[in-house]
Structures are given as C-alpha cells and as structure tokens.
Design an enzyme around this catalytic site. Structure first.
Site, mmCIF file in Angstrom:
data_model
loop_
_atom_site.group_PDB
_atom_site.id
_atom_site.type_symbol
_atom_site.label_atom_id
_atom_site.label_comp_id
_atom_site.label_asym_id
_atom_site.label_seq_id
_atom_site.Cartn_x
_atom_site.Cartn_y
_atom_site.Cartn_z
ATOM 1 N N ASP A 47 -5.724 3.699 -3.077
ATOM 2 C CA ASP A 47 -4.389 4.050 -2.580
ATOM 3 C C ASP A 47 -3.564 4.846 -3.580
ATOM 4 O O ASP A 47 -2.394 5.135 -3.338
ATOM 5 C CB ASP A 47 -3.630 2.791 -2.170
ATOM 6 N N HIS A 71 -3.015 1.365 -7.105
ATOM 7 C CA HIS A 71 -3.770 0.273 -7.714
ATOM 8 C C HIS A 71 -5.051 0.797 -8.363
ATOM 9 O O HIS A 71 -5.553 1.867 -8.010
ATOM 10 C CB HIS A 71 -4.087 -0.790 -6.663
ATOM 11 N N SER A 79 1.875 -6.297 -8.318
ATOM 12 C CA SER A 79 0.627 -6.272 -7.552
ATOM 13 C C SER A 79 -0.550 -5.783 -8.386
ATOM 14 O O SER A 79 -1.705 -6.135 -8.109
ATOM 15 C CB SER A 79 0.797 -5.377 -6.321
#
Length: 861
Positions: free
Chosen positions: A303, A306, A133
C-alpha cells in the site's frame, strides 16, 4: 606428488620460481672477482617478487588492519549489536547483510527453542511494542514467528493487542499509541517505576502526526517537544533494558491513499532527524537498519505506507538475532553474540609458543656478551662483517643462499601423500627451531584475533552463479597462463599431482567462500574433488611402498606429523575438537589403515620391487585389497559395530564432536569409504600395465597408439560427462551421497585418462596450480579461521563494505600465512621426528602422554 618418484623430477620454474625463491640474489647479481655484475631488469624484478617479500608485506598489511579495526572499536565501540541496528546492505536479490556481523536466519523452531531456553533459566520472555500501524505490523510478524498457532487479527485494528504462552513464559504486547501527545508520557512513567521491565521494547511513530497536521512545521516542532518531554523517562528505561526507537521507513507516494498524501519522504526525513537529534545522547538505541531494509525493498510494498513482506521478514530476524544470539550461540549468528571464554589449555599453548623467541633472544644475548668479553677484536670483526653484509645484501654467499625454486618444487611434498623424508636434510639449529616456533606464535595469535575475538568483522556467505563462476574463470586463466614443460613423462608424475591438488584446492576454497553447497550439482562435483585427494593418498603411498622403500615407524610418524601438526596446534589454540577439521582426521585414519594393511603379513617381496616385481606381490596385494574392502563393508553395514569401535577410549576423543556425537565422523567416513582403496587398486593396475609393456610412459609419446588411444580417450570423456549427468538427476543430497562411494572412481579415472593419454598434455603442467598444490593441506585447514570466519560459517572482513577488495586482501594474507606454516612444518619435522626409530618412538610417546594429560584436564577420559 606421488611417493613413487620421490619428488626428484625436473625443474619447476615460472610461477614457482618467482614465488618460492625468497633469497635468490644470484638471479640478479653475481660476485666475480670482487665485481657486482648487473643482470637483466626482468631477473632483477624477480628478486623482489618472492615469498619472503610477500610475507613481509602481508605482515605490514595485518598490522595496519589491526590498527584500523582497533581504531573503529575505540571510536564507534566494538558492540556487534550496534552494527546490527545501525547499518547494512542488500546482497544480490534482497539478501540483507548487516554491517560487520553475521545474521542467523531463525526458523519458527529456532525461535521457540530460544524462548524455551530463556524460560528454562526461570526468566520471562516479555516483548513490548508501542506505536502506530507500522509498529503493529512488526508485532504481528513476531507473534507469527513465535506462536504455534498465530491468533486471529481483531477487526478493530486500532487497539491494544497481546499474545501469551505460559509454557514459554512468553508475553508479547502491542500498545496503540500513534502519537506521542496522547497518554504516552503516563505509560512511560509507569514503565519507569516498574520493578521488572520487558526484555525488549520497540517504539516509533510519526505518520499520524504528519497526516493529521497535513505536514505542517508546527506539528514537527510539537513532535520534537513531546520527545524532549519523554527524554528522561526514555533514558532511564533504556538504562535498565533494551529500548529501540524505530526510525520511519520511506513510503511509495504513488501507492498512498488520498488522505495520506501529506506523508512524504521529505517529511519522514525531518521527523527522523528530530528523533536522532533528541535521542542521540541517550541510552535509547536508534534502529537505523530497519529504514535501510525498507528502502531497499520499497517496490514490494502493498500500500506504499506499510513495510513490504521482505522488510518485515528481515526486521523480525534482526529482533530475533538481537534477543537470542547470545543464548543459542549459532555459528552463523555473530551479531550480539559474546565471544567464548578462553580456556587454560589455550593460555598454556600460547605461553609455550611465546616463550620460544624469548629464550632464543636470551641465548643470543648471552653468546654475544661472552664473545665480546673474551675476544673483543673478534666481536668487532663480526660486527664489521655484519655491516658489510648489510651494505651489500645482494652479494652471493654460498653458505646462506637458498635452494632454487625448481628444487623446492621437486622436494616440497604435498600435504596428504607426499611426505617422503628427504635423504639429505640439514638438521635445523636450535635457534632456527625457536625462531620458527616464535613465528608460529604470532601466526596463531592472528588466528585467534580473526576467529575468537570481535576485533575483525564477519559477514554471511552469499551465493550467486556469478560469484562462484567468475573467480573460477580468473583462476583457470592464471593456471593456463603459467604453464611449463616438465621432464617427467610418467603417468601422474610429481608436477601433475601437485597441479591436480592445486586446482582442486582452489575450487574448494571458492566453493566454501561462496556457500555453493546449496547447489546440488556443484556439491556433488566438489565431493569428487575431496574423494580425489584420498584417491591420490592411496595411489601415492602404495606406489611408494611398491617401490620397496622403508615403511617403518619413522616413515609413519613423519607422514602423520606433516599431516597433523597444524591441526593439533589449532585444536589447542582455537579450542576445537580434532574432528572439527574433518579432512585431516579422514586422511590420517585412511593412511593408518593403508600402512597397517601393507605392513601386516603377507608382506610385499621387497627384494624385487618396481617394474620387475614378483607375481607374488600382485597376489599378496589382491588378497590385502579384498580383505580391506570386506572389513570396510562390514563396518558400513553395521553402524552399531562402527560406533562401538570408534567410541572406545582412549581414541574416542579423536572421532566425536564437541557434543560427544559420532554421527559426523560416520557421515564423512562412509561417504569416502572406498576412495583410498580405489587409489591403491589403480596403482597396482598401473604398475602391472607398465611392467608388461601394455602402456608406455617412459617417453613423451601417447600412452597408447592408434585407434585404441582414441577409443579409450572417448570412453574417459563419456565417464566424466555421465557423472555430471548423474548429478543433474539427483533430487536430494542423501540420495546422491548414497550412490557417491560406488561411482566416484568413474570421473576420477576419466580425468586421469584425459590428462595423461596424450604425451603433449602429460609433459606440460601448470606451475601456478602446482605451487598451490604444495601447500594444499595448509590452505584447507587455515581457511577455517583466517579466510572464512565463525568456524567456516561466514567470511572474514578486513575491508568492510567492499567485498571484492576484502576478498583480495584476505586471500593475500591467507596464502602468505599458509606458505609460512608449511615452511615451519618442514623445519620442525626432522626435529620432532628424527630418522632414528628409537628417538622417533620416544618423541611419539611423549606426544601421546601430553595429549592424554590434556584429555584428562579437559575431562575426555
């Protein structure tokens, strides 16, 4: 210095003495009847604090830096792409600066232009991202940077993504591979066998391995084993295209979700070390700088896992610089940018300059051989004399001692207006000329190394209020400390104009280095300083002509040579158009206009110059001023007429940029179209006021007495304050620039009144500022390549990672080079422009012929 007084004023001691007197041996010892008398320690120390010693030290410093950076190139390689990917630091508030190269900030338009250029070359723009991600986050940021309308993010995030743009031949892919143990080996094997690989591949990942294994050591070993299995494929792919392995960014543990608690910075460091250990000797590029960017902006992560918005923005910019800089060649983007090719004109110029010391050495050897063969005893006597002089270098020799610094301060002309030829100038010998040209070859070589090679590093400019105002505070303190009395009492006397040009030039240097043009009030005040130079040009040259002195072809050629010598040489050696050094063409043009205006009839009555000038002189001057102002206004009102005049051949090449554009010259010209005229008008008014005894400046008293002096002084202060207030109300540069030509005389006149009204202020000056004023033209021109970098868009870096130390080192070398160039120009001026009109015209014709030949070779005509 004004031409009106011709530089024959009083002494310039203090700072001028220490820096200008290169061989003043008489300041410490005196030869009397064969005895050496020792003078006080302070005066002896002054002997070792002069420009000659400073230049020797600067030469040694430059040699050391060349060796140091050459060593860095040998050990670490000179590829700026590696610097872009490996290291960097944040400047101020989250402004990323790569190590040793300049990062261009790509807008969406710039990015798409890059894709269009590559597509025009019939090549594909193919980017491939493989990973988790975090890699997907980078993929989405790049698509947003390139796409006109960014695509919608799918609800199912853990999947492959693709963006295509057929017009740009653009294909951006993301392949979801969070772990190396999945089908990554098959994917890389397929890529390895592909006939055409993507232009850029970015890989990375480790967080899923840590999370799924709860940070076990077995997972780390398995990760390293998987990398070893991929090593051959990665190395083969890296040999054919640009393959980046993105190291893992740190996390903010407090912001992580409960199921992500196993992902710690210690674990990420272990995985990064494993990747570095496996991939260090392959052709895979390790992307270190992305981790440093993320580490410096951790606080803004949403978060904790990231990358923050700041980190993603700079990661995207790094990728764009990596891919596009060599295609678009932005001046402020030196990372991954190949140096420009050397032209035949540059090679010929350097060959001509380097041949001069060789010729001089050959002549010296021949003369020595002739003397030694025909008169051995004389040769031995000469050798003995040289040995005695070497043993006692401080003995006073009248035939070799230099002028005192006070004389140099008086005679040294300012760059633009103070170019009066000395009446009794010793003609330099051929050996002096050849030696001067040889030193000039070395100086131009240093220019070339700094700004046309990748030997020295370059960094982006960085502006902050502290970076701008703190150096100015230091400069002001030094200027006030080195203040001295002057015997001059006239308004704008030589020492004062030198001082004025000096502090203005130092402010402009700080302004350019810090990139302060983005602050509108600072920009407008610096515009006033540039206009003040042209104001002094008009004031000084009109005062010179008003005094009844010579204004023929010799005078014109000498002034133009002093102004343009360095600039023309840089155009040839640095492969830049004349208009690139915009200030010199501007001053040269307006001086030519002034000379023609005053040379054309009706001419001033030279039989009655100066304080007792004929009333007709005032009438003729007013007529000329009105005519000149009208002509300027007509040119301004008709831009089409303006372009027709300045794009005519053969002088078109003097006014257009590299891309054959006249608009840069139009902008500079119209911005200061009346500045020189204001200086001429002020000079005429000043001469009228002194002739009719309205003001008195022949003594050290105030210009006006009593209440009128207070009123005028207060009005001048209001003028300065009102202009500063005006700059605060401007909303944009175009609006401010539109008003500037009409109001710029207000702050200039205010400063002149405040500086000259009080006799105590008028009879003191700063020797520190005046010394810099004597080399202000060289400072302005040389900064383009050896103080700044990338044609003024960046900053030269001799000492990487230490900005303050680097600024001190580059400034020291820069000032020494400027002083030496000024000295060389003084040596060459009487040779290139003799006092005989016929010989001066001959030399001018030869120079024009050479320029035309170069223009024909370069396709100008």
């Amino acid at each position: 210095m004004t031409e009106r007084e011709g530089g024959n004023g009083g002494g310039g001691g203090g700072m001028g003495n220490n820096l200008d007197n290169s061989h003043s041996a008489s300041s410490s010892v005196t030869a009397t009847a064969g005895k050496i008398v020792q003078l006080p320690v302070i005066e002896e120390l002054n002997l070792y604090c002069n420009s000659k010693i400073a230049k020797i030290v600067a030469s040694v410093v430059v040699g050391c830096f060349i060796a140091y950076h050459g060593f860095l190139h040998v050990v670490h390689g000179g590829e700026s792409c590696q610097r872009l990917l490996s290291d960097g630091r944040f400047q101020g508030e989250l402004i990323w600066q790569p190590y040793g190269c300049m990062l261009h900030t790509y807008s969406d338009i710039d990015s798409r232009r890059c894709m269009q250029y590559v597509a025009f070359l019939k090549r594909d723009n193919h980017f491939l991202f493989i990973g988790d991600s975090r890699i997907r986050q980078l993929y989405l940021a790049l698509v947003k940077q390139l796409a006109v309308t960014p695509p919608q993010i799918p609800e199912k995030a853990h999947q492959d993504l693709r963006y295509n743009d057929t017009n740009l031949r653009l294909n951006v892919e993301f392949l979801w591979r969070p772990s190396l143990s999945q089908d990554t080996p098959a994917l890389l094997s397929k890529l390895k066998r592909s006939a055409q690989l993507p232009q850029l591949i970015v890989m990375g990942g480790a967080t899923h391995d840590i999370k799924d294994s709860n940070g076990s050591s077995q997972a780390l070993e398995q990760y390293k084993s998987n990398l070893m299995d991929l090593l051959s494929s990665l190395d083969q792919i890296g040999s054919r295209t640009r393959l980046l392995w993105m190291l893992q960014d740190p996390v903010v543990h407090e912001k992580l979700k409960p199921e992500q608690c196993a992902i710690t910075n210690d674990q990420l460091d272990l995985y990064n070390m494993a990747a570095m250990e496996v991939l260090s000797d392959t052709r895979v590029k390790l992307w270190w700088s992305s981790r440093l960017v993320a580490q410096g902006s951790l606080g803004t992560s949403s978060d904790g896992l990231h990358a923050s918005h700041v980190a993603i923005k700079y990661d995207t910019q790094i990728l764009m610089n990596l891919y596009c800089n060599d295609h678009l060649n932005f001046n402020d983007g030196t990372c991954c940018n190949s140096r420009e090719a050397v032209t035949a004109t540059q090679i010929a110029t350097f060959a001509a300059l380097c041949s001069c010391p060789i010729i001089m050495i050959a002549i010296a050897v021949k003369q020595w051989l002739c003397v030694s063969q025909h008169n051995p005893s004389s040769a031995a006597s000469t050798s003995s004399l040289h040995e005695d002089q070497a043993t006692h270098p401080l003995l006073l020799n009248n035939h070799t001692s230099n002028h005192q610094p006070s004389q140099q301060m008086q005679q040294q002309p300012p760059p633009e207006i103070n170019t009066t030829p000395k009446k009794k100038t010793k003609q330099p010998s051929y050996s002096d000329v050849l030696w001067a040209l040889g030193k000039l070859a070395l100086i131009m070589g240093y220019f070339f190394l700094c700004d046309r090679t990748s030997l020295f590093m370059k960094e982006n400019k960085y502006f902050s209020q502290l970076n701008f105002w703190l150096p100015l505070g230091y400069i002001l303190a030094l200027g006030l400390f080195f203040t001295e009395d002057t015997p001059h009492t006239r308004l704008l006397h030589p020492h004062m104009t030198q001082e004025w040009k000096g502090w203005m030039q130092l402010v402009i240097l700080v302004y350019h280095m810090t990139g302060a043009s983005r602050v509108l009030p600072i920009y407008m005040h610096v515009r006033v300083l540039v206009s003040a130079y042209l104001f002094l040009t008009g004031f000084g040259h009109f005062s010179y002509y008003w005094s009844g002195r010579e204004m023929g072809i010799v005078r014109y050629c000498q002034v133009m040579f002093r102004i343009n010598f360095l600039t023309v040489l840089l155009c040839l050696t640095m492969n830049r158009p004349y208009q690139f050094y915009y200030f010199v063409p501007l001053v040269s043009f307006w001086y030519t206009v002034l000379h023609l205006t005053l040379a054309l009839p009706p001419r001033l009555a030279l039989s009655r110059p100066g304080p007792e000038a004929s009333p007709f002189n005032y009438l003729y001057s007013v007529v000329k001023f009105v005519g000149l102002g009208g002509f300027i206004t007509v040119l301004f009102l008709s831009e089409v007429f303006f372009e027709k005049i300045f794009v005519m051949r053969p002088w078109k090449a003097l006014f257009v940029t590299t891309d054959d554009d006249i608009h840069e010259w139009w902008f500079r010209w119209q911005l200061d179209r009346y500045s020189m005229l204001y200086g001429m008008v002020f000079s005429l008014l000043y001469n009228a006021l002194t002739q009719y005894s309205i003001i008195e400046d022949k003594s050290g008293s105030n210009l006006l007495g009593g209440r009128p002096a207070v009123v005028v002084w207060c009005v001048a202060a209001v003028c300065l304050a009102s202009y500063s207030a005006l700059t605060s109300f401007c909303t944009s540069k175009p609006d401010c620039n539109e008003v500037h030509p009409y109001v710029v005389w207000v702050p200039i006149l205010g400063y002149i009144v405040l500086r000259n009204m009080v006799g105590v202020l008028r009879t003191r000056y700063s020797a520190f500022f005046a010394w810099f004023g004597g080399i202000s033209l060289e400072l302005f021109v040389c900064q383009y390549h050896i103080w700044l970098a990338a044609d003024t868009h960046g900053v030269l870096v001799l000492i990487p990672s230490y900005p303050v130390a680097n600024a001190l080192a580059t400034s020291f070398v820069f000032v020494c080079v400027c002083h030496e160039v000024h000295h060389i120009t003084e040596i060459l001026t009487p040779v290139m422009v003799p006092n005989d009109p016929l010989r001066a015209t001959r030399n001018l014709s030869v120079f024009v012929f050479l320029l035309m030949a170069i223009g024909v070779h370069d396709g100008v005509f």
